[in-house]
Scaffold this motif. Structure first.
Motif, PDB file in Angstrom:
ATOM      1  N   ASP A  72       0.822  -1.215   0.000  1.00 31.18           N
ATOM      2  CA  ASP A  72       0.000   0.000   0.000  1.00 31.18           C
ATOM      3  C   ASP A  72       0.853   1.262   0.000  1.00 31.18           C
ATOM      4  OD1 ASP A  72      -2.273  -1.595   0.008  1.00 31.18           O
ATOM      5  OD2 ASP A  72      -2.609  -1.392   2.164  1.00 31.18           O
ATOM      6  N   THR A 102      -0.561 -12.574  -1.196  1.00 32.13           N
ATOM      7  CA  THR A 102      -1.910 -12.473  -0.625  1.00 32.13           C
ATOM      8  C   THR A 102      -1.853 -12.760   0.875  1.00 32.13           C
ATOM      9  OG1 THR A 102      -2.905 -13.123  -2.724  1.00 32.13           O
ATOM     10  CG2 THR A 102      -4.275 -13.341  -0.755  1.00 32.13           C
ATOM     11  N   ARG A 113       2.800  -5.969  -3.439  1.00 31.49           N
ATOM     12  CA  ARG A 113       3.355  -6.376  -4.732  1.00 31.49           C
ATOM     13  C   ARG A 113       4.852  -6.129  -4.736  1.00 31.49           C
ATOM     14  NH1 ARG A 113       3.083  -1.482  -8.470  1.00 31.49           N
ATOM     15  NH2 ARG A 113       2.410   0.139  -7.057  1.00 31.49           N
ATOM     16  N   GLY A 157      -1.990  -6.431   7.145  1.00 28.76           N
ATOM     17  CA  GLY A 157      -3.165  -5.572   7.057  1.00 28.76           C
ATOM     18  C   GLY A 157      -3.144  -4.607   5.887  1.00 28.76           C
ATOM     19  N   ALA A 158      -2.533  -5.036   4.786  1.00 31.98           N
ATOM     20  CA  ALA A 158      -2.464  -4.196   3.587  1.00 31.98           C
ATOM     21  C   ALA A 158      -3.516  -4.641   2.582  1.00 31.98           C
ATOM     22  CB  ALA A 158      -1.073  -4.288   2.953  1.00 31.98           C
ATOM     23  N   GLN A 159      -3.992  -3.690   1.803  1.00 37.75           N
ATOM     24  CA  GLN A 159      -4.922  -4.018   0.727  1.00 37.75           C
ATOM     25  C   GLN A 159      -4.199  -4.774  -0.386  1.00 37.75           C
ATOM     26  OE1 GLN A 159      -8.333  -3.401   0.528  1.00 37.75           O
ATOM     27  NE2 GLN A 159      -8.019  -2.944   2.685  1.00 37.75           N
ATOM     28  N   ARG A 160      -2.956  -4.319  -0.659  1.00 41.17           N
ATOM     29  CA  ARG A 160      -2.208  -4.895  -1.775  1.00 41.17           C
ATOM     30  C   ARG A 160      -0.720  -4.922  -1.437  1.00 41.17           C
ATOM     31  NH1 ARG A 160      -2.056  -2.399  -7.876  1.00 41.17           N
ATOM     32  NH2 ARG A 160      -0.550  -3.870  -8.694  1.00 41.17           N
ATOM     33  N   ALA A 211      -0.123  -9.841   2.614  1.00 40.24           N
ATOM     34  CA  ALA A 211      -1.030  -8.687   2.732  1.00 40.24           C
ATOM     35  C   ALA A 211      -1.950  -8.868   3.941  1.00 40.24           C
ATOM     36  CB  ALA A 211      -1.840  -8.506   1.451  1.00 40.24           C
ATOM     37  N   GLN A 212      -2.477 -10.065   4.121  1.00 40.93           N
ATOM     38  CA  GLN A 212      -3.338 -10.338   5.275  1.00 40.93           C
ATOM     39  C   GLN A 212      -2.560 -10.205   6.580  1.00 40.93           C
ATOM     40  OE1 GLN A 212      -4.768 -14.231   4.235  1.00 40.93           O
ATOM     41  NE2 GLN A 212      -6.465 -13.439   3.004  1.00 40.93           N
TER      42      GLN A 212
END
Length: 162
Positions: free
Chosen positions: A62, A79, A91, A86-89, A82-83
């Motif tokens: 993010d 994925t 990469r 606590g990030a949306q994305r 990210a969980q």
């Protein structure tokens, strides 16, 4: 194997020392004759298992840098990461993003020695090895450490990242 120095190596050594790393391991920083920009290349050059290589991977979480120290034996599940954070994305970061966050180039990013501390996850898979090897700030440099030492010197969070 040379012990020649470079500014980034000096920063890594200083950060390891300040973080309480075992001086005998810090003293084993090596500058290899060829760049070892992959876990397989590093393992071959050192004569160790690929899983003993602690890849320092910088991700864009993010918009914030996230350092994931992962075993060279597997790939990071972005994925899952990210969980965990606590990030949306999450990469893979661009080379420019990595250099801005770490002061180091992809292929030689060390766990420490950055302009500012990075949020860090340390792959629990590394815990199964008595000794692991990490990049020393340039693509030719590596140093031995342990899972516990990586967690301590980075202030990292142990995590299952694959």
């Amino acid at each position: 194997m040379s012990t020649a120095t470079h500014r980034n190596i000096d920063l890594v050594v200083a950060a390891l020392t300040a973080g309480g790393a075992d001086p005998s391991r810090v003293a084993r920083m090596q500058v290899l004759p060829d760049a070892v920009t992959t876990a397989a290349a590093a393992a071959a050059a050192l004569g160790v298992e690929v899983g003993q290589i602690a890849n320092s991977l910088v991700f864009d979480a993010d918009g914030d840098p996230l350092l994931v120290l992962t075993s060279g034996a597997h790939r990071v599940d972005t994925t899952k990461v990210a969980q965990l954070v606590g990030a949306q994305r999450v990469r893979r970061a661009s080379p420019e993003f990595v250099r801005a966050a770490t002061g180091q180039a992809i292929g030689g990013v060390a766990p420490v020695g950055h302009p500012a501390p990075l949020r860090t996850l340390v792959d629990r898979a590394l815990e199964s090895y008595d000794e692991v090897w990490a990049a020393g700030g340039i693509p030719h440099a590596v140093f031995p450490t342990t899972y516990g030492e990586l967690v301590a010197v980075t202030g990292g969070t142990p995590a299952d990242v694959a």
